[in-house]
Design a protein around this motif. Structure first.
Motif, PDB file in Angstrom:
ATOM      1  N   TYR A 346      39.000  30.803  37.928  1.00 14.78           N
ATOM      2  CA  TYR A 346      39.832  31.844  37.319  1.00 14.78           C
ATOM      3  C   TYR A 346      39.720  33.168  38.050  1.00 14.78           C
ATOM      4  O   TYR A 346      38.669  33.501  38.590  1.00 14.78           O
ATOM      5  CB  TYR A 346      39.366  32.116  35.878  1.00 14.78           C
ATOM      6  N   ASP A 347      40.797  33.941  37.957  1.00 13.30           N
ATOM      7  CA  ASP A 347      40.704  35.388  38.154  1.00 13.30           C
ATOM      8  C   ASP A 347      40.583  35.981  36.755  1.00 13.30           C
ATOM      9  O   ASP A 347      41.394  35.638  35.880  1.00 13.30           O
ATOM     10  CB  ASP A 347      41.968  35.953  38.823  1.00 13.30           C
ATOM     11  N   ILE A 348      39.590  36.832  36.576  1.00 13.12           N
ATOM     12  CA  ILE A 348      39.398  37.450  35.262  1.00 13.12           C
ATOM     13  C   ILE A 348      40.043  38.823  35.320  1.00 13.12           C
ATOM     14  O   ILE A 348      39.653  39.671  36.143  1.00 13.12           O
ATOM     15  CB  ILE A 348      37.902  37.525  34.915  1.00 13.12           C
ATOM     16  N   VAL A 349      41.063  39.015  34.507  1.00 14.23           N
ATOM     17  CA  VAL A 349      41.892  40.224  34.600  1.00 14.23           C
ATOM     18  C   VAL A 349      42.032  40.878  33.237  1.00 14.23           C
ATOM     19  O   VAL A 349      41.820  40.235  32.208  1.00 14.23           O
ATOM     20  CB  VAL A 349      43.297  39.880  35.172  1.00 14.23           C
ATOM     21  N   GLU A 354      48.844  46.893  36.054  1.00 21.09           N
ATOM     22  CA  GLU A 354      48.560  47.169  37.465  1.00 21.09           C
ATOM     23  C   GLU A 354      48.033  45.869  38.053  1.00 21.09           C
ATOM     24  O   GLU A 354      47.177  45.229  37.443  1.00 21.09           O
ATOM     25  CB  GLU A 354      47.411  48.191  37.627  1.00 21.09           C
ATOM     26  N   SER A 355      48.481  45.537  39.260  1.00 20.96           N
ATOM     27  CA  SER A 355      47.911  44.338  39.896  1.00 20.96           C
ATOM     28  C   SER A 355      46.446  44.552  40.233  1.00 20.96           C
ATOM     29  O   SER A 355      45.670  43.605  40.343  1.00 20.96           O
ATOM     30  CB  SER A 355      48.672  43.995  41.169  1.00 20.96           C
ATOM     31  N   GLY A 356      46.052  45.816  40.415  1.00 19.93           N
ATOM     32  CA  GLY A 356      44.653  46.128  40.708  1.00 19.93           C
ATOM     33  C   GLY A 356      43.743  45.945  39.509  1.00 19.93           C
ATOM     34  O   GLY A 356      42.534  46.125  39.618  1.00 19.93           O
ATOM     35  N   ASP A 357      44.313  45.618  38.378  1.00 14.78           N
ATOM     36  CA  ASP A 357      43.493  45.480  37.174  1.00 14.78           C
ATOM     37  C   ASP A 357      42.838  44.106  37.125  1.00 14.78           C
ATOM     38  O   ASP A 357      43.320  43.201  36.451  1.00 14.78           O
ATOM     39  CB  ASP A 357      44.341  45.704  35.921  1.00 14.78           C
ATOM     40  N   TRP A 358      41.782  43.968  37.878  1.00 13.37           N
ATOM     41  CA  TRP A 358      41.009  42.725  37.817  1.00 13.37           C
ATOM     42  C   TRP A 358      39.538  43.064  37.719  1.00 13.37           C
ATOM     43  O   TRP A 358      39.104  44.142  38.137  1.00 13.37           O
ATOM     44  CB  TRP A 358      41.286  41.836  39.033  1.00 13.37           C
ATOM     45  N   LEU A 359      38.783  42.156  37.152  1.00 11.11           N
ATOM     46  CA  LEU A 359      37.343  42.369  36.992  1.00 11.11           C
ATOM     47  C   LEU A 359      36.555  41.433  37.890  1.00 11.11           C
ATOM     48  O   LEU A 359      35.459  41.767  38.340  1.00 11.11           O
ATOM     49  CB  LEU A 359      36.938  42.154  35.527  1.00 11.11           C
ATOM     50  N   ALA A 360      37.095  40.246  38.126  1.00 10.86           N
ATOM     51  CA  ALA A 360      36.387  39.264  38.962  1.00 10.86           C
ATOM     52  C   ALA A 360      37.415  38.260  39.463  1.00 10.86           C
ATOM     53  O   ALA A 360      38.406  37.989  38.784  1.00 10.86           O
ATOM     54  CB  ALA A 360      35.309  38.562  38.146  1.00 10.86           C
ATOM     55  N   ARG A 361      37.187  37.714  40.661  1.00  7.88           N
ATOM     56  CA  ARG A 361      38.149  36.789  41.246  1.00  7.88           C
ATOM     57  C   ARG A 361      37.489  35.479  41.632  1.00  7.88           C
ATOM     58  O   ARG A 361      36.342  35.462  42.094  1.00  7.88           O
ATOM     59  CB  ARG A 361      38.771  37.406  42.502  1.00  7.88           C
TER      60      ARG A 361
END
Ligand SMILES: *Cc1c(COP(=O)(O)O)cnc(C)c1O
Length: 425
Positions: A346-349, A354-361
């Motif tokens: 998963y990408d944890i978002v 915002e596409s930059g809004d992620w916590l972990a990839r």
């Protein structure tokens, strides 16, 4: 020993289940361990025992009043970067005479406030700042104790956004200009030249660059001594990293080992060349005091399978924790409890637009909607960088002490977010 551990399959902070905290206080929530905080501070304090040394916690890492109060009671001083931070120190009952003031853009009002509270030292970063401080102090009938932040031009081998001691950096006075700047400072009537400092970067896993910087500072102290300018303290800045648990990443140098090497070098130099004169040693740690003492607790809202990726959409976002978006920082995320769900990548978002809004990839996780996750090592540069983007109230903050939880900042409500705004009539 980590104060965050699984007990009966559920992650706990000290003696309290994170599932219970989420049920009672909601998410997203920062949860800190008091024992971890005091333990980290003790690593510094123990290594400084019996020495003329001061640990000034760099409070921009986490400036909650409860955390400042706990550290002040252990004897900590504070490294501040704004007048607002000084007001926090005062509100928490900290001692302003153990405060050092860093930063490249101190305003006249900030200088006045700091002088009126007789802070320990201004870490000056430029000649214009020196002149402004001299004028402000003179107008108040005071003298400002200063240290020059020298840029030792050492590569800290960290992320460029958190490297601060290179030639191209906005911080500090260039090594080659330091002597002239000290001469200029010594000639100003309302300036008391007290020390020298550096801060070369953050999240340093190895202390070699710090020890190289120390050698350069010592070289300057010797040269200043030859001209009759005697310094009374040497400030190493902060920068020691923490273990973010990324696979393949080296372990950070233990704080006690690093301080031991600093003191050994200073002792050898004082005995050989400094005629045994006293010099106070100051450290400005931020991340290594609070980083691993906190987690960000968040709940999974939805699982979404995109064309190329699986998304785990959680209720925490870049406004709560900016480090991934800002520095591409790798932060460990784990489930609070094991579930029967199938493991996927998963990408944890977050929910922010915002596409930059992620916590972990690209994390392998067995999760389903409604589950709780934690982001580990979120105690530093988490809440202090939080914003209200998307009119999201900032997370609650809780400290766990054994089996007890204390809410040290309640969750913001939307009405509070627009309370300072007004319509035009
Ligand atoms: C941010 C900062 C620190 C603390 O850095 P850490 O890497 O968190 O230890 C210390 N001194 C100054 C001047 C800073 O700007």
């Amino acid at each position: 020993m980590s104060q965050f551990s699984y007990q009966d399959g559920v992650l706990h902070a000290e003696g309290v289940s994170l599932a219970a905290i989420a049920a009672e206080h909601g998410t997203p929530t920062y949860v800190y361990s008091k024992a971890a905080l005091l333990g980290n501070f003790a690593s510094y304090a123990d290594a400084c025992r019996g020495r003329d040394a001061l640990v000034c916690y760099a409070m921009k890492a986490n400036s909650n009043l409860a955390i400042l109060d706990l550290l002040a009671r252990q004897g900590a001083g504070f490294d501040i970067v704004s007048g607002g931070e000084l007001q926090r120190v005062l509100a928490a009952g900290g001692d302003p005479r153990k405060v050092i003031f860093s930063g490249v853009g101190k305003s006249v009002d900030e200088m006045r406030l700091a002088l009126s509270h007789d802070i320990l030292c201004f870490n000056v970063e430029s000649i214009p700042e020196l002149h402004r401080l001299n004028d402000v102090a003179g107008a108040m009938g005071k003298t400002a104790r200063i240290s020059l932040r020298v840029n030792p031009n050492v590569d800290p081998k960290t992320h460029p956004y958190i490297a601060t001691g290179l030639k191209a950096s906005k911080f500090g006075v260039a090594f080659d200009d330091a002597l002239d700047t000290y001469r200029a400072a010594a000639a100003l009537p309302h300036i008391d030249v007290a020390g020298i400092d550096c801060h070369i970067g953050s999240q340093l896993l190895d202390d070699q660059p710090l020890l190289e910087a120390l050698d350069r500072l010592i070289e300057l102290i010797d040269r200043l001594g030859d001209e009759g300018i005697t310094l009374h303290h040497l400030d190493m800045g902060g920068g020691i990293g923490i273990d973010y648990r990324e696979a393949g990443e080296a372990a950070p140098v233990p704080v006690g080992d690093y301080l031991g090497r600093v003191f050994a070098r200073i002792d050898a130099w004082r005995a050989e060349r400094y005629a045994g004169r006293p010099i106070k040693v100051i450290f400005e740690p931020g991340r290594s005091i609070v980083g691993d003492t906190g987690v960000l607790l968040t709940r999974v809202e939805f699982i979404k399978h995109g064309e190329e990726k699986n998304f785990c959409i959680v209720d925490a976002a870049m406004n709560d924790m900016a480090r991934p978006a800002l520095y591409q920082a790798w932060m460990d995320m784990q489930p609070v409890a094991q579930t029967a769900a199938e493991s996927k990548t998963y990408d944890i978002v977050g929910p922010i637009c915002e596409s930059g809004d992620w916590l972990a990839r690209d994390r392998d996780l067995a999760v389903e909607a409604g589950d709780l996750l934690v982001m580990h090592s979120a105690g530093a540069y988490g809440m202090t960088m939080a914003s209200n983007y998307n009119t999201r109230g900032r997370a609650a903050e809780i400290i766990v002490d054994g089996a007890t939880t204390h809410v040290i900042r309640r969750r913001e409500t939307p009405a509070e977010l627009y309370a300072l705004e007004s319509l035009i009539n």
